[in-house]
Scaffold this active site. Structure first.
Site, PDB file in Angstrom:
ATOM      1  N   GLY A 221       0.809  -1.209   0.000  1.00  0.00           N
ATOM      2  CA  GLY A 221       0.000   0.000   0.000  1.00  0.00           C
ATOM      3  C   GLY A 221       0.841   1.257   0.000  1.00  0.00           C
TER       4      GLY A 221
ATOM      5  N   ARG B 267       7.199   1.953   1.093  1.00  0.00           N
ATOM      6  CA  ARG B 267       7.486   0.545   1.322  1.00  0.00           C
ATOM      7  C   ARG B 267       7.826  -0.145  -0.001  1.00  0.00           C
ATOM      8  NH1 ARG B 267       3.115  -2.176   4.765  1.00  0.00           N
ATOM      9  NH2 ARG B 267       4.048  -0.791   6.306  1.00  0.00           N
TER      10      ARG B 267
ATOM     11  N   ARG C 173       1.542  11.009  -9.147  1.00  0.00           N
ATOM     12  CA  ARG C 173       0.849  11.259  -7.873  1.00  0.00           C
ATOM     13  C   ARG C 173       1.606  10.727  -6.664  1.00  0.00           C
ATOM     14  NH1 ARG C 173      -5.596  11.501  -8.758  1.00  0.00           N
ATOM     15  NH2 ARG C 173      -5.595  12.252 -10.907  1.00  0.00           N
TER      16      ARG C 173
ATOM     17  N   ARG D 144      -0.368  -8.813  -3.181  1.00  0.00           N
ATOM     18  CA  ARG D 144      -0.364  -7.751  -2.171  1.00  0.00           C
ATOM     19  C   ARG D 144       0.581  -8.128  -1.048  1.00  0.00           C
ATOM     20  NH1 ARG D 144      -1.631  -4.117   1.379  1.00  0.00           N
ATOM     21  NH2 ARG D 144      -2.675  -4.613   3.350  1.00  0.00           N
TER      22      ARG D 144
ATOM     23  N   GLY E 196       1.578  -6.454   2.638  1.00  0.00           N
ATOM     24  CA  GLY E 196       1.230  -5.355   3.520  1.00  0.00           C
ATOM     25  C   GLY E 196       1.043  -5.808   4.951  1.00  0.00           C
ATOM     26  N   SER E 197       0.589  -4.899   5.766  1.00  0.00           N
ATOM     27  CA  SER E 197       0.367  -5.182   7.185  1.00  0.00           C
ATOM     28  C   SER E 197      -1.096  -5.515   7.426  1.00  0.00           C
ATOM     29  CB  SER E 197       0.787  -3.987   8.036  1.00  0.00           C
ATOM     30  OG  SER E 197       0.053  -2.836   7.648  1.00  0.00           O
TER      31      SER E 197
ATOM     32  N   GLU F 243      -7.435  -6.078   7.055  1.00  0.00           N
ATOM     33  CA  GLU F 243      -6.630  -5.154   6.266  1.00  0.00           C
ATOM     34  C   GLU F 243      -7.606  -4.396   5.361  1.00  0.00           C
ATOM     35  OE1 GLU F 243      -5.638  -6.342   2.456  1.00  0.00           O
ATOM     36  OE2 GLU F 243      -7.673  -6.847   3.087  1.00  0.00           O
ATOM     37  N   MET F 244      -7.151  -3.784   4.268  1.00  0.00           N
ATOM     38  CA  MET F 244      -8.055  -2.895   3.545  1.00  0.00           C
ATOM     39  C   MET F 244      -8.036  -3.045   2.025  1.00  0.00           C
ATOM     40  SD  MET F 244      -7.638   0.644   5.753  1.00  0.00           S
ATOM     41  CE  MET F 244      -9.088   1.389   5.016  1.00  0.00           C
TER      42      MET F 244
ATOM     43  N   ASP G  52      -0.182  -5.486  14.285  1.00  0.00           N
ATOM     44  CA  ASP G  52      -0.860  -5.102  15.520  1.00  0.00           C
ATOM     45  C   ASP G  52      -1.959  -6.112  15.807  1.00  0.00           C
ATOM     46  OD1 ASP G  52      -3.593  -3.655  14.421  1.00  0.00           O
ATOM     47  OD2 ASP G  52      -1.885  -3.293  13.107  1.00  0.00           O
TER      48      ASP G  52
ATOM     49  N   ARG H 121       8.925  -4.093  12.471  1.00  0.00           N
ATOM     50  CA  ARG H 121       8.147  -4.206  11.235  1.00  0.00           C
ATOM     51  C   ARG H 121       9.063  -4.494  10.047  1.00  0.00           C
ATOM     52  NH1 ARG H 121       2.848  -0.593  10.644  1.00  0.00           N
ATOM     53  NH2 ARG H 121       2.094  -0.625  12.780  1.00  0.00           N
TER      54      ARG H 121
END
Length: 235
Positions: free
Chosen positions: A20, A24, A43, A87, A89-90, A179-180, A204, A217
């Site tokens: 994301g 990273r 962007r 993907r 990610g966290s 997650e998202m 977390d 992390r």
């Protein structure tokens, strides 16, 4: 070149890792790829292409949330010919047996809604991972000795959630973490005939309130990236 990705033809590899955070993406590219070049800065959403063990790989930031992920996944597949999207990610653990630093490999992704849900109307489409990528990722994690969980995750529309009742039901039904992005990634990949997977590090814990430090992390995220790369190119 597409609307949101300024890469030229041939700049994007068939295998794309999608964190994301664009920074990273920069860190992962500089840490794991050789012959590195930046291919996107539109962007501020950084993208890099290089090689891993001789294999072309692109690492492209996706932004936060499913709407942003949907833009990049669609353009990567439609305009640049990406075939495998993973993907990295966290995530936040939702089960007591899941601990910080664990890696979650998402077999399926639950959501309340996604940008693609309006296309399905009354159908509750079940977004799932590509099995070949899933199987290769599990094998890679086992070979590394990484503590790993495979199952259902929750892709949320909100970061600051005020629905403890929803969290309780998700936990009750065995969802491993929140997650998202993954649910929309799986939906977009299915629509275009691409393969997708989400490999996430637990940063977390929703039940205990624990969270990784920045240093911790970075170390645990290295395991996640290695698993994703090995899954993409199992050899």
């Amino acid at each position: 070149m597409s609307i949101h990705i300024g890469a030229s033809e041939g700049d994007i590899a068939e295998c794309v890792l999608m964190p994301g955070d664009p920074l990273r993406a920069k860190w992962a590219a500089e840490t794991f790829l050789s012959d590195l070049r930046q291919v996107n800065s539109t962007r501020g959403m950084l993208g890099f292409t290089g090689t891993w063990n001789g294999h072309p790989v692109t690492i492209q930031g996706s932004g936060m949330g499913m709407p942003s992920l949907s833009i990049y996944a669609n353009e990567l597949i439609r305009d640049y010919g990406a075939k495998r999207l993973i993907r990295i990610g966290s995530c936040g653990a939702m089960q007591a047996h899941v601990t910080l630093n664990d890696v979650i490999i998402a077999m399926t992704a639950t959501s309340t809604t996604t940008p693609s849900s309006t296309m399905m109307r009354e159908v509750n489409f079940a977004p799932c991972a590509d099995f070949a990528l899933l199987r290769a990722a599990v094998a890679a994690a086992e070979a590394k000795g990484t503590r790993t969980h495979v199952g259902n995750i929750y892709s949320s529309d909100t970061f600051y959630d005020e629905r403890p009742d929803l969290t309780e039901q998700m936990t009750r039904h065995g969802i491993l973490a929140v997650e998202m992005e993954a649910a929309e990634l799986y939906s977009v990949a299915a629509r275009h005939g691409a393969a997708a997977l989400a490999v996430c590090t637990v940063s977390d814990h929703l039940q205990t309130g624990e969270a990784l430090s920045a240093e911790a992390r970075e170390q645990s995220f290295s395991d996640m990236v290695e698993i994703a790369l090995t899954a993409a190119f199992p050899g």
